[in-house]
Design an enzyme around this catalytic site. Structure first.
Site, PDB file in Angstrom:
ATOM      1  N   HIS A  42       0.853  -1.198   0.000  1.00  0.00           N
ATOM      2  CA  HIS A  42       0.000   0.000   0.000  1.00  0.00           C
ATOM      3  C   HIS A  42       0.883   1.241   0.000  1.00  0.00           C
ATOM      4  O   HIS A  42       1.833   1.348   0.773  1.00  0.00           O
ATOM      5  CB  HIS A  42      -0.903   0.015   1.239  1.00  0.00           C
ATOM      6  CG  HIS A  42      -1.623   1.322   1.428  1.00  0.00           C
ATOM      7  ND1 HIS A  42      -1.379   2.175   2.484  1.00  0.00           N
ATOM      8  CD2 HIS A  42      -2.576   1.935   0.673  1.00  0.00           C
ATOM      9  CE1 HIS A  42      -2.150   3.246   2.381  1.00  0.00           C
ATOM     10  NE2 HIS A  42      -2.883   3.119   1.299  1.00  0.00           N
ATOM     11  N   SER A  43       0.576   2.194  -0.880  1.00  0.00           N
ATOM     12  CA  SER A  43       1.251   3.479  -0.921  1.00  0.00           C
ATOM     13  C   SER A  43       2.766   3.274  -1.041  1.00  0.00           C
ATOM     14  O   SER A  43       3.221   2.632  -1.972  1.00  0.00           O
ATOM     15  CB  SER A  43       0.861   4.294   0.323  1.00  0.00           C
ATOM     16  OG  SER A  43       1.146   5.650   0.157  1.00  0.00           O
TER      17      SER A  43
END
Length: 303
Positions: A99-100
């Site tokens: 994520h990210s």
């Protein structure tokens, strides 16, 4: 139910938490910048249960040790964390989900060790840190890393203690995409209780990490190498949807154009309702998409 793991490293340990049978096919989960392994707490229980999911805390985050005094946090150090954990688990081949910033780390690991990654899942990330277009801006960013590190060392500040309410409020103010529930989940692993109050666990030096960045042309060439085994999930109210981008963000817009013209037929790019933390705030929105991708024998089949 999950179990806590610790992997020894020369400067201490890398912490992680695991779900599922240890003999199941391995999935390594990588959190975003300033977050921790708890970012996957609500998503993983909704995914196929025959997998072995390990969510690690990067060095300087969560319950992992901080790097030695005097050491900045280089982007490749996070990639090294992944390689160390994979070696400790004796994993030769596995799925990566990030994520990210964790997606950037997952992407880089996949490009460096393609033989070790069978599938790559990117949540609110395109797999890269994109470099500034302007040379002077690039030089300024590198100089800032050094200057900020030396300034932080000179101050030698004691981490600030906050009440649980104030610690959560500060976290939510810095992350407008987080819900109060999601923030509380991250805070459980992201802070330690002291007599004076809660103290954030993260190393202040992670604020000045030295990044490895790419041009759009490099991004496209690298993605083409792994394109048939990549799933990218973008949130409609997240950070990467074209209509939400700042008008000066030409690099990301150029990469989006490359997706449309070159990569769209091979990489599975799915847009879902939600914010940057959709996997934590509303995991049911993405769990089915991810679950289908994990179990698909032919990842070229459209979801």
């Amino acid at each position: 139910m999950f179990s806590e793991l610790k992997f020894p490293v020369p400067w201490g340990h890398v912490a992680a938490k695991a779900w599922g049978p240890s003999e199941g096919y391995p999935v390594l989960c990588l959190h975003g910048w300033l977050d921790n392994a708890n970012t996957f707490d609500k998503l993983i229980p909704l995914l196929p249960r025959d997998r072995y999911y390990v969510a690690m805390d990067f060095s300087g985050h969560g319950l992992s040790s901080h790097r030695p005094a005097g050491s900045p946090y280089h982007f490749l150090d996070y990639v090294s964390d992944v390689r160390r954990v994979a070696a400790a688990l004796q994993w030769r081949r596995f799925t990566l989900m990030g994520h990210s910033m964790g997606g950037c780390v997952a992407g880089m690991f996949c490009f460096l060790y393609p033989e070790m990654v069978d599938k790559l899942i990117l949540l609110e990330n395109l797999g890269f840190l994109l470099g500034p277009e302007d040379t002077e801006a690039w030089l300024k960013s590198k100089r800032m890393v050094i200057d900020r590190l030396l300034s932080l060392e000179a101050k030698q500040q004691t981490p600030k203690a906050r009440s649980p309410e104030a610690a959560l409020q500060r976290l939510l103010e810095a992350n407008r995409h987080l819900t109060a529930e999601g923030g509380a989940i991250l805070l459980q692993r992201g802070a330690t209780e002291t007599p004076a109050g809660l103290v954030y666990n993260r190393d202040m030096r992670v604020h000045m990490q030295s990044r490895e960045s790419f041009t759009v042309e490099q991004c496209v060439k690298l993605l083409q190498k792994i394109q048939d085994r990549v799933l990218i999930i973008i949130a409609q109210d997240g950070l990467l949807v074209p209509h939400n981008l700042d008008s000066t963000n030409h690099v990301v817009k150029a990469l989006w154009e490359a997706f449309e013209s070159t990569l769209k037929q091979h990489i599975q790019l799915v847009e879902v309702p939600g914010s940057h933390f959709v996997h934590l705030n509303e995991p049911e929105v993405v769990s089915g998409i991810i679950g289908n991708f994990l179990t698909a024998q032919n990842t070229r089949a459209r979801l």
